[in-house]
Enzyme design. Structure first.
Site, PDB file in Angstrom:
ATOM      1  N   HIS A 101       0.841  -1.202   0.000  1.00 46.81           N
ATOM      2  CA  HIS A 101       0.000   0.000   0.000  1.00 46.81           C
ATOM      3  C   HIS A 101       0.877   1.254   0.000  1.00 46.81           C
ATOM      4  O   HIS A 101       2.072   1.217   0.309  1.00 46.81           O
ATOM      5  CB  HIS A 101      -0.931   0.028   1.212  1.00 46.81           C
ATOM      6  CG  HIS A 101      -0.219   0.143   2.527  1.00 46.81           C
ATOM      7  ND1 HIS A 101       0.456  -0.920   3.106  1.00 46.81           N
ATOM      8  CD2 HIS A 101      -0.069   1.189   3.376  1.00 46.81           C
ATOM      9  CE1 HIS A 101       0.974  -0.532   4.256  1.00 46.81           C
ATOM     10  NE2 HIS A 101       0.679   0.753   4.446  1.00 46.81           N
ATOM     11  N   ASP A 103       0.639   5.082   1.811  1.00 47.35           N
ATOM     12  CA  ASP A 103      -0.055   5.626   2.976  1.00 47.35           C
ATOM     13  C   ASP A 103      -1.067   6.713   2.630  1.00 47.35           C
ATOM     14  O   ASP A 103      -0.793   7.607   1.812  1.00 47.35           O
ATOM     15  CB  ASP A 103       0.959   6.219   3.963  1.00 47.35           C
ATOM     16  CG  ASP A 103       1.739   5.160   4.712  1.00 47.35           C
ATOM     17  OD1 ASP A 103       1.233   4.035   4.849  1.00 47.35           O
ATOM     18  OD2 ASP A 103       2.863   5.471   5.171  1.00 47.35           O
ATOM     19  N   HIS A 257       4.716   0.022   0.281  1.00 48.49           N
ATOM     20  CA  HIS A 257       5.440  -0.747   1.282  1.00 48.49           C
ATOM     21  C   HIS A 257       4.516  -1.783   1.906  1.00 48.49           C
ATOM     22  O   HIS A 257       3.289  -1.711   1.785  1.00 48.49           O
ATOM     23  CB  HIS A 257       6.052   0.156   2.355  1.00 48.49           C
ATOM     24  CG  HIS A 257       5.057   1.003   3.088  1.00 48.49           C
ATOM     25  ND1 HIS A 257       4.526   2.160   2.561  1.00 48.49           N
ATOM     26  CD2 HIS A 257       4.485   0.861   4.308  1.00 48.49           C
ATOM     27  CE1 HIS A 257       3.677   2.697   3.417  1.00 48.49           C
ATOM     28  NE2 HIS A 257       3.636   1.918   4.491  1.00 48.49           N
ATOM     29  N   ARG A 272       5.437   6.416  13.880  1.00 49.93           N
ATOM     30  CA  ARG A 272       5.492   6.998  12.534  1.00 49.93           C
ATOM     31  C   ARG A 272       5.048   8.452  12.542  1.00 49.93           C
ATOM     32  O   ARG A 272       4.033   8.792  13.158  1.00 49.93           O
ATOM     33  CB  ARG A 272       4.605   6.201  11.572  1.00 49.93           C
ATOM     34  CG  ARG A 272       4.826   6.564  10.108  1.00 49.93           C
ATOM     35  CD  ARG A 272       3.891   5.773   9.202  1.00 49.93           C
ATOM     36  NE  ARG A 272       2.620   6.462   8.999  1.00 49.93           N
ATOM     37  CZ  ARG A 272       1.546   5.908   8.450  1.00 49.93           C
ATOM     38  NH1 ARG A 272       1.574   4.647   8.068  1.00 49.93           N
ATOM     39  NH2 ARG A 272       0.424   6.603   8.289  1.00 49.93           N
TER      40      ARG A 272
END
Length: 284
Positions: A101, A103, A257, A272
């Site tokens: 995917h 983000d 990723h 993150r």
């Protein structure tokens, strides 16, 4: 191996990935150093820093040097730092990001990049893989490239996050419904022109892309299946084996990723910070 001012840059593959050495992310970087890091990111698409020890505040401040930060509507956040998302996976909270995917493509201005720090790691496993959407696009035939350039796709928060899914159920009904209402479906080009390099790349993914507009349902499903399979070729991919203190910074505009879900029953905690970008466009 090359040098850029104080940085030592070690490429990991021809298509994607490099390790950057000679920087302490806990210290405020000079404007020149930020420029060098950005240049390395644009060239290598995902860059890694080893042996770092920085607090959530320092992670947020470093990310903010590259743009405004996104606050995720569902995932847990660090107390006092809503811009820092906590990804804490264990037996009672298995991962929900073990699919390829990009983000947060469910908003009008998807992130330019994300900065992920390893906080607690399993004894083995829990790697992350990144794939270059530039390399994946370049590997397509010219007729396929031309066909994809004229298409748009619908990206949908509710397609990725369902009410009874892991993130939706843990957030609770009220928070989930508020997030759905605040994030209606958006449309992005299937092929995106990178705003800084000018390079085209594939910009659909299996998690957030509900359908390709203008195609019949079976046509859309078949094309998405082809693209989702195509981007996984090993020539486009780098795999990172995390160690304590590792930090990854990836360009969300031309990569996908996937977290490797092989570490349960052990625990894996990452934090993150996500830097907002601009509206995707295709320029011929």
């Amino acid at each position: 191996m090359t040098r850029s001012n104080v940085l030592e840059i070690e490429p990991l593959s021809p298509a994607i990935g490099a390790v950057l050495r000679g920087v302490n992310l806990a210290e405020r970087a000079s404007d020149d150093l930020v420029g060098d890091i950005r240049a390395a990111l644009l060239k290598h698409q995902v860059i890694f820093f080893e042996g770092q020890d920085f607090t959530p505040t320092q992670q947020r401040d470093f990310a903010a040097r590259f743009g405004d930060l996104h606050v995720h509507p569902l995932y847990d956040r660090d107390e006092g730092h809503p811009e820092i998302m906590i990804i804490d996976n264990h037996v009672d909270n298995p991962t929900d990001n073990n699919f390829w995917h990009t983000d947060v493509t469910f908003i009008d201005t998807p992130p330019m990049g994300s900065i992920l720090a390893a906080r607690q790691l399993p004894p083995v496993g829990g790697d992350t893989m990144w794939a270059s959407m530039t390399a994946a696009y370049n590997a397509l035939s010219k007729p396929m490239q031309t066909f994809l350039q004229g298409l748009e796709a619908v990206h949908d928060f509710a397609y990725a996050f369902t009410a009874d899914g892991i993130a939706g159920s843990q957030a609770g009904r009220e928070k989930y419904e508020k997030a759905v209402a605040a994030n209606p479906p958006v449309t992005h080009p299937v092929i995106r022109t990178h705003p800084e390099t000018g390079e085209p790349g594939i910009f659909v993914n299996s998690v957030f892309t509900r359908r390709i507009k203008g195609l019949r349902r079976e046509e859309s499903k078949a094309l998405m299946a082809f693209l989702n399979n195509h981007i996984q070729q090993p020539e486009f991919v780098v795999r990172w084996r995390w160690r304590p203190g590792d930090v990854a910074f990836w360009d969300n505009r031309n990569t996908q990723h996937r977290a490797v879900d092989d570490f349960l029953p052990h625990r894996r905690i990452m934090t993150r910070a996500t830097v907002l970008g601009d509206k995707p466009v295709f320029r011929a």
